[in-house]
Write a protein that holds these residues in place. Structure first.
Motif, PDB file in Angstrom:
ATOM      1  N   TYR A  88       0.921  -1.028  -0.050  1.00 11.09           N
ATOM      2  CA  TYR A  88       0.241  -0.440   0.013  1.00 11.09           C
ATOM      3  C   TYR A  88       1.544   1.102   0.259  1.00 11.09           C
ATOM      4  O   TYR A  88       0.975   1.940  -0.536  1.00 11.09           O
ATOM      5  N   LYS A  89       1.975   0.870   1.121  1.00  8.96           N
ATOM      6  CA  LYS A  89       2.584   2.467   0.738  1.00  8.96           C
ATOM      7  C   LYS A  89       3.428   2.645  -0.538  1.00  8.96           C
ATOM      8  O   LYS A  89       3.368   3.492  -1.063  1.00  8.96           O
ATOM      9  N   MET A  90       3.685   1.419  -0.673  1.00  6.90           N
ATOM     10  CA  MET A  90       4.493   1.841  -1.705  1.00  6.90           C
ATOM     11  C   MET A  90       4.316   2.054  -3.328  1.00  6.90           C
ATOM     12  O   MET A  90       4.543   2.696  -3.947  1.00  6.90           O
ATOM     13  N   LYS A  91       2.231   1.845  -3.889  1.00  7.88           N
ATOM     14  CA  LYS A  91       1.633   1.862  -4.140  1.00  7.88           C
ATOM     15  C   LYS A  91       1.256   3.543  -4.203  1.00  7.88           C
ATOM     16  O   LYS A  91       1.370   4.616  -4.992  1.00  7.88           O
ATOM     17  N   GLU A  92       1.139   4.079  -2.651  1.00  2.00           N
ATOM     18  CA  GLU A  92       1.114   5.593  -2.784  1.00  2.00           C
ATOM     19  C   GLU A  92       1.827   6.709  -3.087  1.00  2.00           C
ATOM     20  O   GLU A  92       1.953   7.190  -3.295  1.00  2.00           O
ATOM     21  N   ASN A  93       3.653   5.926  -3.084  1.00  2.00           N
ATOM     22  CA  ASN A  93       4.683   6.790  -3.897  1.00  2.00           C
ATOM     23  C   ASN A  93       5.223   6.442  -5.448  1.00  2.00           C
ATOM     24  O   ASN A  93       5.876   6.689  -6.040  1.00  2.00           O
ATOM     25  N   GLY A  94       3.716   5.828  -5.905  1.00  2.29           N
ATOM     26  CA  GLY A  94       4.170   5.482  -7.413  1.00  2.29           C
ATOM     27  C   GLY A  94       4.554   4.374  -7.543  1.00  2.29           C
ATOM     28  O   GLY A  94       4.220   4.063  -8.826  1.00  2.29           O
ATOM     29  N   TYR A  95       5.209   2.773  -7.294  1.00  3.08           N
ATOM     30  CA  TYR A  95       5.381   2.185  -7.568  1.00  3.08           C
ATOM     31  C   TYR A  95       4.374   1.328  -8.075  1.00  3.08           C
ATOM     32  O   TYR A  95       3.303   1.076  -7.571  1.00  3.08           O
ATOM     33  N   THR A  96       5.171   0.465  -8.874  1.00  3.11           N
ATOM     34  CA  THR A  96       3.951  -0.276  -9.573  1.00  3.11           C
ATOM     35  C   THR A  96       4.295  -1.639 -10.021  1.00  3.11           C
ATOM     36  O   THR A  96       5.240  -1.469  -9.890  1.00  3.11           O
ATOM     37  N   LEU A  97       3.755  -2.573  -9.080  1.00  6.23           N
ATOM     38  CA  LEU A  97       4.281  -4.236  -9.922  1.00  6.23           C
ATOM     39  C   LEU A  97       4.085  -4.836 -10.369  1.00  6.23           C
ATOM     40  O   LEU A  97       2.493  -4.572 -11.397  1.00  6.23           O
ATOM     41  N   GLN A  98       4.635  -5.357 -11.684  1.00 12.75           N
ATOM     42  CA  GLN A  98       4.931  -5.959 -12.631  1.00 12.75           C
ATOM     43  C   GLN A  98       4.783  -7.315 -12.818  1.00 12.75           C
ATOM     44  O   GLN A  98       5.869  -7.621 -11.625  1.00 12.75           O
ATOM     45  N   ASN A  99       3.537  -8.005 -13.416  1.00 15.32           N
ATOM     46  CA  ASN A  99       4.402  -9.757 -13.585  1.00 15.32           C
ATOM     47  C   ASN A  99       5.845 -10.379 -14.442  1.00 15.32           C
ATOM     48  O   ASN A  99       6.446  -9.352 -15.894  1.00 15.32           O
TER      49      ASN A  99
END
Length: 57
Positions: A36-47
């Motif tokens: 959640y915190k990473m998503k707030e900072n603009g990071y996204t998860l990729q396969n």
């Protein structure tokens, strides 16, 4: 002496399953909070496994 050993064994058998469940919840919660915190900072998860797209040239 024998009674103390039996009580200790019963206590261990009762506590062990409780700890395993609690640790699972703690780790899952920490992972969710980190994501959640990473998503707030603009990071996204990729396969890491992606299908290559054909380019039309």
């Amino acid at each position: 002496m024998k009674r103390k050993r039996i009580v200790s064994l019963v206590a261990l058998l009762m506590i062990l399953p409780l700890l395993s469940g609690c640790w699972t919840l703690v780790v899952a919660g920490a992972g969710a909070y980190g994501g959640y915190k990473m998503k707030e900072n603009g990071y996204t998860l990729q396969n890491p496994i992606t299908k290559e797209k054909k380019s039309n040239k």
